[in-house]
Write an enzyme that holds these catalytic residues in place. Sequence first.
Site, PDB file in Angstrom:
ATOM      1  N   GLU A 115       0.833  -1.208   0.000  1.00 13.22           N
ATOM      2  CA  GLU A 115       0.000   0.000   0.000  1.00 13.22           C
ATOM      3  C   GLU A 115       0.859   1.245   0.000  1.00 13.22           C
ATOM      4  O   GLU A 115       1.970   1.233   0.532  1.00 13.22           O
ATOM      5  CB  GLU A 115      -0.848   0.037   1.281  1.00 13.22           C
ATOM      6  N   CYS A 128       3.232   8.507   1.605  1.00 13.37           N
ATOM      7  CA  CYS A 128       3.581   7.518   2.639  1.00 13.37           C
ATOM      8  C   CYS A 128       3.805   6.197   1.906  1.00 13.37           C
ATOM      9  O   CYS A 128       2.883   5.667   1.278  1.00 13.37           O
ATOM     10  CB  CYS A 128       2.424   7.413   3.642  1.00 13.37           C
ATOM     11  N   CYS A 135       5.478  -7.277   6.949  1.00 13.23           N
ATOM     12  CA  CYS A 135       6.423  -6.654   7.889  1.00 13.23           C
ATOM     13  C   CYS A 135       6.932  -7.707   8.864  1.00 13.23           C
ATOM     14  O   CYS A 135       6.152  -8.525   9.362  1.00 13.23           O
ATOM     15  CB  CYS A 135       5.736  -5.516   8.643  1.00 13.23           C
ATOM     16  N   CYS A 139       3.861  -5.807  14.865  1.00 15.26           N
ATOM     17  CA  CYS A 139       3.190  -5.083  15.963  1.00 15.26           C
ATOM     18  C   CYS A 139       1.760  -5.605  16.081  1.00 15.26           C
ATOM     19  O   CYS A 139       1.076  -5.784  15.076  1.00 15.26           O
ATOM     20  CB  CYS A 139       3.173  -3.581  15.676  1.00 15.26           C
ATOM     21  N   CYS A 142      -1.291  -3.893  14.279  1.00 17.47           N
ATOM     22  CA  CYS A 142      -1.112  -3.442  12.895  1.00 17.47           C
ATOM     23  C   CYS A 142      -1.475  -4.536  11.891  1.00 17.47           C
ATOM     24  O   CYS A 142      -1.023  -5.680  12.018  1.00 17.47           O
ATOM     25  CB  CYS A 142       0.340  -3.025  12.711  1.00 17.47           C
ATOM     26  N   GLU A 184       9.485  -2.515   7.836  1.00 18.66           N
ATOM     27  CA  GLU A 184      10.455  -1.834   8.704  1.00 18.66           C
ATOM     28  C   GLU A 184      11.594  -1.393   7.787  1.00 18.66           C
ATOM     29  O   GLU A 184      12.412  -2.212   7.357  1.00 18.66           O
ATOM     30  CB  GLU A 184      10.928  -2.812   9.792  1.00 18.66           C
ATOM     31  N   ASN A 314      -6.269   3.887  14.476  1.00 22.91           N
ATOM     32  CA  ASN A 314      -7.403   3.567  13.602  1.00 22.91           C
ATOM     33  C   ASN A 314      -7.709   2.087  13.769  1.00 22.91           C
ATOM     34  O   ASN A 314      -6.837   1.253  13.500  1.00 22.91           O
ATOM     35  CB  ASN A 314      -7.042   3.832  12.127  1.00 22.91           C
ATOM     36  N   CYS A 357      -2.416   1.387   8.394  1.00 23.17           N
ATOM     37  CA  CYS A 357      -1.399   0.718   7.583  1.00 23.17           C
ATOM     38  C   CYS A 357      -1.737  -0.770   7.387  1.00 23.17           C
ATOM     39  O   CYS A 357      -1.944  -1.496   8.349  1.00 23.17           O
ATOM     40  CB  CYS A 357      -0.066   0.872   8.308  1.00 23.17           C
TER      41      CYS A 357
HETATM   42  S1  SF4 Z   1       3.380  -0.763  12.770  1.00 20.92           S
HETATM   43 FE1  SF4 Z   1       5.057  -0.616  11.287  1.00 20.92          FE
HETATM   44  S2  SF4 Z   1       6.695  -1.849  12.219  1.00 20.92           S
HETATM   45 FE2  SF4 Z   1       4.802  -2.431  13.249  1.00 20.92          FE
HETATM   46  S3  SF4 Z   1       4.031  -4.224  12.105  1.00 20.92           S
HETATM   47 FE3  SF4 Z   1       3.041  -2.373  11.242  1.00 20.92          FE
HETATM   48  S4  SF4 Z   1       4.360  -1.832   9.514  1.00 20.92           S
HETATM   49 FE4  SF4 Z   1       5.557  -3.196  10.834  1.00 20.92          FE
END
Ligand code: SF4
Length: 386
Positions: A115, A128, A135, A139, A142, A184, A314, A357
């Site tokens: 994205e 962005c 990733c 996290c 996310c 990352e 979000n 994200c």
């Molecule tokens: S917040 Fe950033 S570092 Fe954490 S899992 Fe999502 S994309 Fe990866």
Amino acid sequence: MTIGFFDLDQAELSEFAREHEFKSFLPTQLCRWVYERGVTEFEKMTDISKRDRLRLSERMHFIQSDEIVAQRASDGTRKLLLAWHDDVPEAGSRRLTVVSEDGALASHSGRKETECVMIPSGDRRTGCISSQVGCPVGCRFCASGLGGLEGNLSSGRIVEQAWRLGRMDGVGRVTNIVFMGMGEPLSNYRNVIKAIRTLNAPWGLGIGARRITVSTVGLPPAIRRLAQFDIPVTLALSLHAPNDDLRKEIIPWAEYTTIKELLEACQAYFQASGREITLEYILLGGLNDRPEHARELATIARSLRANVNLIRYNEVEGLPYKRPVSEDVLRFQSILREKNVNAHIRASRGRDIDAACGQLRYKNREKNREKNRDRSPGHDGSRVRN
Ligand code: SF4
């Protein structure tokens, strides 16, 4: 076999021109057409002879991604879901496009989606962009981290996102770049650094170093390495928790590094680059948004003389984390300010278009899974791999 234009820096473009016996000023012409004028069709590059355009088209390609979904929010924010194909032809033996030395997408088969988002604000148009497919950090709040890491994006694919976002609605270029999409960035260091050179270069997109932000969850050795990089980009540390115990709860990689180690690396970055660090702090309702967290965060921010960006979470479908209530967010900010910390609440942009994200990619995948399930007569309820 054709080579990907966006993967090449100026020296490599010159080498390409020499190798294929083009005029020595071909790189300048190409960069003007693509980066300045936003043109990627050979037939429109009228100051290049017809014969050379034909020869070029047999040796070079520009766009490597397909637009799968394009969304526009009521506030003007635009979001793209792009698909990258692994069968993009290689360029001779250099394999610049398909395989990067540190493992781009070559080992994965099928379509990979990422994205990117364009956020307009006055004269500013912030792109962005993603640095990886999926990733590795994972996290817990996310959507990007849900399926783990599927591959690194090559430098060309990183640059292409910025170029595409600039061309949305036929407007010129993005003015700012933040590496806050999927991935990352510091764990795809080589490709991200090469992409930053093109984003920053006068022959490339010409975006000033101050207007390029690398956002990292924190890899101290890579932060120290970035401190030696000759383009002093803005560094944002995604802290998200003011102490190690809470951080480990929400960021799996926090197991490998302490906040103290991260702060020391950020201090080294500040000393080498002279650039103030920004701390990113995503506020998760009832979890890390309490007054005591604000007080702990203030101590950290003051030790680093860092600004703090507060981001209201979000919500992501299927994840248990909640968006914080407004009064908690304001109280959090005022505690920081009382302690002389420069704290901003980042405006939520594009909430009506899966702005979090990885959310768009996640939803698209779920939709495809459902379609596959419907088509599969003997489906037994197990997860379908894309
Ligand atoms: S917040 Fe950033 S570092 Fe954490 S899992 Fe999502 S994309 Fe990866």
